[in-house]
Motif scaffolding. Structure first.
Motif, PDB file in Angstrom:
ATOM      1  N   THR A  54       0.869  -1.178   0.000  1.00  0.00           N
ATOM      2  CA  THR A  54       0.000   0.000   0.000  1.00  0.00           C
ATOM      3  C   THR A  54       0.901   1.220   0.000  1.00  0.00           C
ATOM      4  O   THR A  54       1.850   1.304   0.791  1.00  0.00           O
ATOM      5  N   GLN A  65       1.173   9.068 -14.529  1.00  0.00           N
ATOM      6  CA  GLN A  65       0.981   7.624 -14.617  1.00  0.00           C
ATOM      7  C   GLN A  65       2.125   6.991 -13.843  1.00  0.00           C
ATOM      8  O   GLN A  65       3.285   7.063 -14.263  1.00  0.00           O
ATOM      9  N   THR A  80       2.185  -2.889 -11.937  1.00  0.00           N
ATOM     10  CA  THR A  80       0.859  -2.332 -12.162  1.00  0.00           C
ATOM     11  C   THR A  80       1.003  -0.824 -12.317  1.00  0.00           C
ATOM     12  O   THR A  80       1.985  -0.233 -11.849  1.00  0.00           O
ATOM     13  N   GLN A  81       0.043  -0.212 -12.985  1.00  0.00           N
ATOM     14  CA  GLN A  81       0.107   1.219 -13.265  1.00  0.00           C
ATOM     15  C   GLN A  81      -1.149   1.892 -12.723  1.00  0.00           C
ATOM     16  O   GLN A  81      -2.244   1.346 -12.806  1.00  0.00           O
ATOM     17  N   GLN A  82      -0.973   3.104 -12.188  1.00  0.00           N
ATOM     18  CA  GLN A  82      -2.087   3.863 -11.620  1.00  0.00           C
ATOM     19  C   GLN A  82      -1.984   5.320 -12.045  1.00  0.00           C
ATOM     20  O   GLN A  82      -0.921   5.927 -11.916  1.00  0.00           O
ATOM     21  N   GLY A  83      -3.073   5.870 -12.567  1.00  0.00           N
ATOM     22  CA  GLY A  83      -3.136   7.296 -12.877  1.00  0.00           C
ATOM     23  C   GLY A  83      -3.392   8.086 -11.605  1.00  0.00           C
ATOM     24  O   GLY A  83      -4.250   7.722 -10.807  1.00  0.00           O
ATOM     25  N   ILE A  84      -2.646   9.177 -11.422  1.00  0.00           N
ATOM     26  CA  ILE A  84      -2.761  10.019 -10.227  1.00  0.00           C
ATOM     27  C   ILE A  84      -3.068  11.439 -10.687  1.00  0.00           C
ATOM     28  O   ILE A  84      -2.232  12.087 -11.314  1.00  0.00           O
ATOM     29  N   TYR A  93      -4.290   9.516  -2.909  1.00  0.00           N
ATOM     30  CA  TYR A  93      -4.634   8.137  -3.225  1.00  0.00           C
ATOM     31  C   TYR A  93      -3.904   7.198  -2.284  1.00  0.00           C
ATOM     32  O   TYR A  93      -2.753   7.435  -1.943  1.00  0.00           O
ATOM     33  N   VAL A  95      -2.896   3.576  -2.895  1.00  0.00           N
ATOM     34  CA  VAL A  95      -2.846   2.539  -3.928  1.00  0.00           C
ATOM     35  C   VAL A  95      -2.411   1.235  -3.268  1.00  0.00           C
ATOM     36  O   VAL A  95      -1.342   1.170  -2.665  1.00  0.00           O
ATOM     37  N   THR A  96      -3.252   0.204  -3.392  1.00  0.00           N
ATOM     38  CA  THR A  96      -2.944  -1.104  -2.828  1.00  0.00           C
ATOM     39  C   THR A  96      -2.928  -2.130  -3.945  1.00  0.00           C
ATOM     40  O   THR A  96      -3.806  -2.125  -4.802  1.00  0.00           O
ATOM     41  N   PHE A  97      -1.924  -2.994  -3.927  1.00  0.00           N
ATOM     42  CA  PHE A  97      -1.846  -4.054  -4.930  1.00  0.00           C
ATOM     43  C   PHE A  97      -1.248  -5.297  -4.301  1.00  0.00           C
ATOM     44  O   PHE A  97      -0.574  -5.244  -3.274  1.00  0.00           O
TER      45      PHE A  97
END
Length: 141
Positions: A54, A65, A80-84, A93, A95-97
């Motif tokens: 997290t 990105q 993994t990719q996350q838009g912020i 945010y 972000v948890t993966f």
């Protein structure tokens, strides 16, 4: 039925804190977020390592990105990719993966989680919390 082989967890940032934030580096550079070591004993095949991260991130400019990666002993095993987004929209945010690493060989293995910004002219900061954990188990199949 599984047998626990090892577990590890680290929480380098325990809470959201703007005053103690840092910039996520622009790709191809990476920002190291956390590191753990897990030990796989002899005769522990088949096995799996369950990893959970997290990361608290704040968008500062543009829509960044962010590419999160997990490495085992320096070799990438997951991403993994996350838009912020930033000003004028959502900015904060968590972000948890989760990733799974199967049939890891005997020995001590260093798992690291990193982040990098893929988008030019944008900025995102790690603001916390940051946590990273791993659980190694022997499985039946």
């Amino acid at each position: 039925m599984v047998r626990i082989l090892d577990k590890a967890a680290v929480q380098p940032r325990r809470r959201f804190n703007l005053a103690n934030s840092y910039i996520i580096r622009r790709s191809p550079a990476r920002s190291l977020l956390a590191r753990i070591t897990l030990r796989i004993p002899i005769n522990s095949q088949p096995n799996r390592v369950d990893l959970v991260a997290t990361v608290g991130v704040r968008g500062v400019t543009g829509i960044a990105q962010i590419l999160f990666r997990i490495f085992r002993d320096g070799k990438e095993i997951f991403n993994t990719q996350q838009g912020i987004e930033s000003v004028g929209s959502e900015q904060n945010y968590a972000v948890t993966f989760q990733a799974e690493d199967r049939n890891v060989i005997t020995g001590a293995h260093v798992y690291t989680v990193t982040a990098e910004n893929l988008t030019a002219n944008t900025r995102a900061n790690v603001v916390g919390p940051v946590s990273f954990s791993g659980l190694a188990v022997k499985t039946r199949t």
